[in-house]
Design a protein around this motif. Structure first.
Motif, mmCIF file in Angstrom:
data_model
loop_
_atom_site.group_PDB
_atom_site.id
_atom_site.type_symbol
_atom_site.label_atom_id
_atom_site.label_comp_id
_atom_site.label_asym_id
_atom_site.label_seq_id
_atom_site.Cartn_x
_atom_site.Cartn_y
_atom_site.Cartn_z
ATOM 1 N N LEU A 18 0.819 -1.211 0.000
ATOM 2 C CA LEU A 18 0.000 0.000 0.000
ATOM 3 C C LEU A 18 0.853 1.261 0.000
ATOM 4 C CD1 LEU A 18 -2.864 -0.990 2.450
ATOM 5 C CD2 LEU A 18 -3.032 -0.673 -0.011
ATOM 6 N N LEU A 19 1.954 1.244 0.733
ATOM 7 C CA LEU A 19 2.852 2.395 0.734
ATOM 8 C C LEU A 19 3.509 2.580 -0.635
ATOM 9 C CD1 LEU A 19 4.578 2.100 4.224
ATOM 10 C CD2 LEU A 19 3.149 3.980 3.427
ATOM 11 N N ARG A 20 3.915 1.496 -1.261
ATOM 12 C CA ARG A 20 4.567 1.583 -2.572
ATOM 13 C C ARG A 20 3.599 2.075 -3.650
ATOM 14 N NH1 ARG A 20 9.627 1.089 -4.219
ATOM 15 N NH2 ARG A 20 9.013 -0.282 -5.893
ATOM 16 N N VAL A 26 2.573 7.823 4.659
ATOM 17 C CA VAL A 26 3.472 7.429 5.739
ATOM 18 C C VAL A 26 2.899 7.790 7.111
ATOM 19 C CG1 VAL A 26 5.752 7.776 6.728
ATOM 20 C CG2 VAL A 26 5.502 7.529 4.278
ATOM 21 N N LEU A 27 2.398 9.003 7.287
ATOM 22 C CA LEU A 27 1.892 9.406 8.604
ATOM 23 C C LEU A 27 0.688 8.581 9.068
ATOM 24 C CD1 LEU A 27 2.400 13.268 8.630
ATOM 25 C CD2 LEU A 27 3.672 11.515 9.861
ATOM 26 N N THR A 32 -1.334 4.270 12.610
ATOM 27 C CA THR A 32 -1.965 2.963 12.754
ATOM 28 C C THR A 32 -1.046 1.980 13.473
ATOM 29 O OG1 THR A 32 -3.176 3.357 10.708
ATOM 30 C CG2 THR A 32 -3.061 1.097 11.475
ATOM 31 N N ALA A 33 0.237 2.021 13.148
ATOM 32 C CA ALA A 33 1.203 1.148 13.831
ATOM 33 C C ALA A 33 1.289 1.504 15.308
ATOM 34 C CB ALA A 33 2.569 1.261 13.172
#
Length: 64
Positions: A18-20, A26-27, A32-33
Motif C-alpha cells: 500500500l505504501l509503494r 506514511v503518517l 496505525t502502527a
C-alpha cells in the motif's frame, strides 16, 4: 505464536504494498502502527488474540 507471526508478516507485506502504490501515506501508517502497539498493551489484547486464533482455527478446518 506461529499464527501471530504469520499475521504480522502478512500485514507488513500489505502495508508495504500500500505504501509503494501510494494508497497509504506514511503518517497514517505510523499512526496505525502506534495504535496497534499501544492496543497490544491494553486489556483488549487477549480478546483480539483469541479472535485471531479462532479465525485461524476456522480457516484451517475449512481448508481440509
Amino acid at each position: 505464536m506461529s499464527v501471530s507471526l504469520s499475521v504480522v508478516v502478512l500485514l507488513a507485506i500489505v502495508v508495504f504494498v500500500l505504501l509503494r502504490n501510494g494508497a497509504l501515506r506514511v503518517l497514517p501508517a505510523l499512526a496505525t502502527a502506534g495504535l496497534g502497539f499501544f492496543l497490544a498493551s491494553t486489556g483488549a489484547a487477549a480478546p483480539i488474540n483469541a479472535a485471531a486464533g479462532g479465525l485461524a482455527a476456522l480457516l484451517a478446518q475449512i481448508s481440509l
